[in-house]
Design an enzyme around this catalytic site. Sequence first.
Site, PDB file in Angstrom:
ATOM      1  CG  ASP A 118      -2.027  -1.021   1.108  1.00 57.59           C
ATOM      2  OD1 ASP A 118      -2.340  -1.422  -0.027  1.00 57.59           O
ATOM      3  OD2 ASP A 118      -2.555  -1.428   2.148  1.00 57.59           O
ATOM      4  CE1 TYR A 122      -5.740 -11.460  -0.454  1.00 57.97           C
ATOM      5  CE2 TYR A 122      -7.700 -12.062  -1.706  1.00 57.97           C
ATOM      6  CZ  TYR A 122      -7.116 -11.607  -0.540  1.00 57.97           C
ATOM      7  OH  TYR A 122      -7.898 -11.284   0.533  1.00 57.97           O
TER       8      TYR A 122
END
Lengths: 404, 404
Positions: free
Chosen positions: B138, B295
């Site tokens: 992130d 994912y």
Amino acid sequence: MLSGKVLVAQGGGPTAVINQSMVGAVLESRKFRNVERVYGAFHGVRGIVNEDLLDLTQETTHNLEMVAETPSSALGSTRDKPDLPYCQEIFKVLKAHEVKHFFYIGGNDSSDTVRIVSEEAAKARYDLRCVHIPKTIDNDLMVNDHTPGFPSAARFVAQAFMGINLDNWALPGVYIGVVMGRHAGFLTAASALGKKFPDDGPHLIYVPERVFDIDAFLASVKETYERHGRCVVAVSEGIHDSAGTPIITRLAKEVETDAHGNVQLSGSGALGDLLAETVREKLGIKRVRADTLGYMQRSFVGCVSDVDQREAREVGEKAVQFAMWENRHGSVTIHRTGFYSVDYQYSDLNAVAGKTRTMPDQFIAPAGNDVTDAFRMYLRPLLGSGLPDSFRLRANYVPKVLGR
Amino acid sequence: MLSGKVLVAQGGGPTAVINQSMVGAVLESRKFRNVERVYGAFHGVRGIVNEDLLDLTQETTHNLEMVAETPSSALGSTRDKPDLPYCQEIFKVLKAHEVKHFFYIGGNDSSDTVRIVSEEAAKARYDLRCVHIPKTIDNDLMVNDHTPGFPSAARFVAQAFMGINLDNWALPGVYIGVVMGRHAGFLTAASALGKKFPDDGPHLIYVPERVFDIDAFLASVKETYERHGRCVVAVSEGIHDSAGTPIITRLAKEVETDAHGNVQLSGSGALGDLLAETVREKLGIKRVRADTLGYMQRSFVGCVSDVDQREAREVGEKAVQFAMWENRHGSVTIHRTGFYSVDYQYSDLNAVAGKTRTMPDQFIAPAGNDVTDAFRMYLRPLLGSGLPDSFRLRANYVPKVLGR
């Protein structure tokens, strides 16, 4: 040999190597003296009808080679399936531009287009050589051992599941990955090539060649979860119940269909979400995740099989050679001749067009939720060189001191 | 220097290079004479509490190097966030095994764990050096220029959108790709690095740093679609309305939350499907597709930035050096010193722990639906060498003969 122009077009879903075939056909065509010009149609047969043509004789060899390395149809594609009036429009354009060789790179829908165009050409007594060049990530063309585009997509799926398995090992739970493949399970089955250790996922693989029973699925997930504390599932978008109804249509509010009457299965996460919700509810497992591998499977840049690249190039080249030296229409087909080598043949369009090949029984485990070693042997050489590998720490356990 | 054992653990979501950091810490620790043994905890802090430890001093350098190249946490991970009783359990195990250096590789939640553990250690007067090693796709850690794991995930996203743009060019329509990133839009913004030509997608990029207005979104999609005949959108999973309510919660029947109180945004195609359905209904565009990158963004094997690899290795090495030569707890942080070079500092845990960095304003275009060149300059060197490129055929149009 027919004198005149060559027209190349690309149809159906793009692949990672479809431009290799286009460039193979273009460069080979440019070697023949009877070829006046080499044209490319923008967006397949629709580009022909609209007279949207590019002169590829004015393209540099260097740029063609760079385009060959670029995934997805550089000429654009289409899902149009020509009917009689559509073909009459095609002829008008082909005649007007003195096109004598028509090469259409595509899957079974596109090969059917080539067949219809060749028949309409014969009816109209127009001297046109029509050649189909194979391409499809679904690997579902008859006659062929496999089809260009499939090996690279298979490599993407194998690498994706290799990583998903590692991720799922680190943070255990149930993972469901939905893979493209309407009627043929080859691409879903490719997920097995990401496995290395005996307890690696995907632990369960569901292909559309077998009936998908939701209760049997849940029982298998439960059993795997109890054994490994986790479960990775690869499931084809085309799975269906015993009545042949796609599992996805149980959910989809509106089923969008294309001009070929195909149900739109891709571009939605609905099937994965439905299955994940079912596992969560029925098995009471909290961490359940679903991904739909989506368009990345056919268009991801940077995950290409070198074997696929060179075969895609060769079918383009062979298409031109067959068209020039043989006096008939046809489809270039790939045939395995060794471990690993292939040869190319010029097959009858009717043997390929509009038909769908599915996985042979010997590639699917008897339980219907895994693949066999025969399939692994079939697929491994297609994935090419430099396939990533995964490694684990060895289990040198520290003796417990507190011993709880 | 404290004499005793070293314990390394990995927490939070896996990344493509988290094992580089682990191996960097292990190999560097093995060089110090005061280090008796190097242990690894299975599945983060939970592994410590359960006394599930591996002796990494008995692991070969060769296998460690192979594991370093393997994505996803090789020691396993956890989402557990220790409270006081949990930390007391951790101490019991650390004391029992004479662990004196604790290295925890993770994101802001994990750095908070390190902070709590270090505080509890001080309260318990237990001599323990606690070091946080940064990791998160992130890119949302304070103090750091960027965080290991982000560059490789960003590279995956850039390459994915490069291919998606080519695919969408070949078969035009609206495409919506949902990218990970709860509060920080860095990863979604990375999709812009797949653009080459001015009309390339993603044409619209939505990050959680800006309010997502559905009407403004629809107007922008309409405008782009009318200009280019197609539209590629990159949207963060964390987009929210003006009240701060995530767009996804409008749809999700049940919102699953983890131990940190985080809403589960990944592992579902719901947001993409909601947006696609809205575009289809409100704008009347037929071909609208949505993918959730899922994912694969953090675990895909075979799409790693070499810059990310070496930096991840270095933060692991530096963590050990800081722990040995400095008499305090801390977090290893990355600081940019050139175009392109970095240096590492030993920062205060309180400056990093539990905080979230978001994209600075100068990285987001004023309209709020694109990134700036400043962001491109920031990200490009992180993506590393050998980034794929895309090429087009040149527009040598054939004059129309029929002229329709």
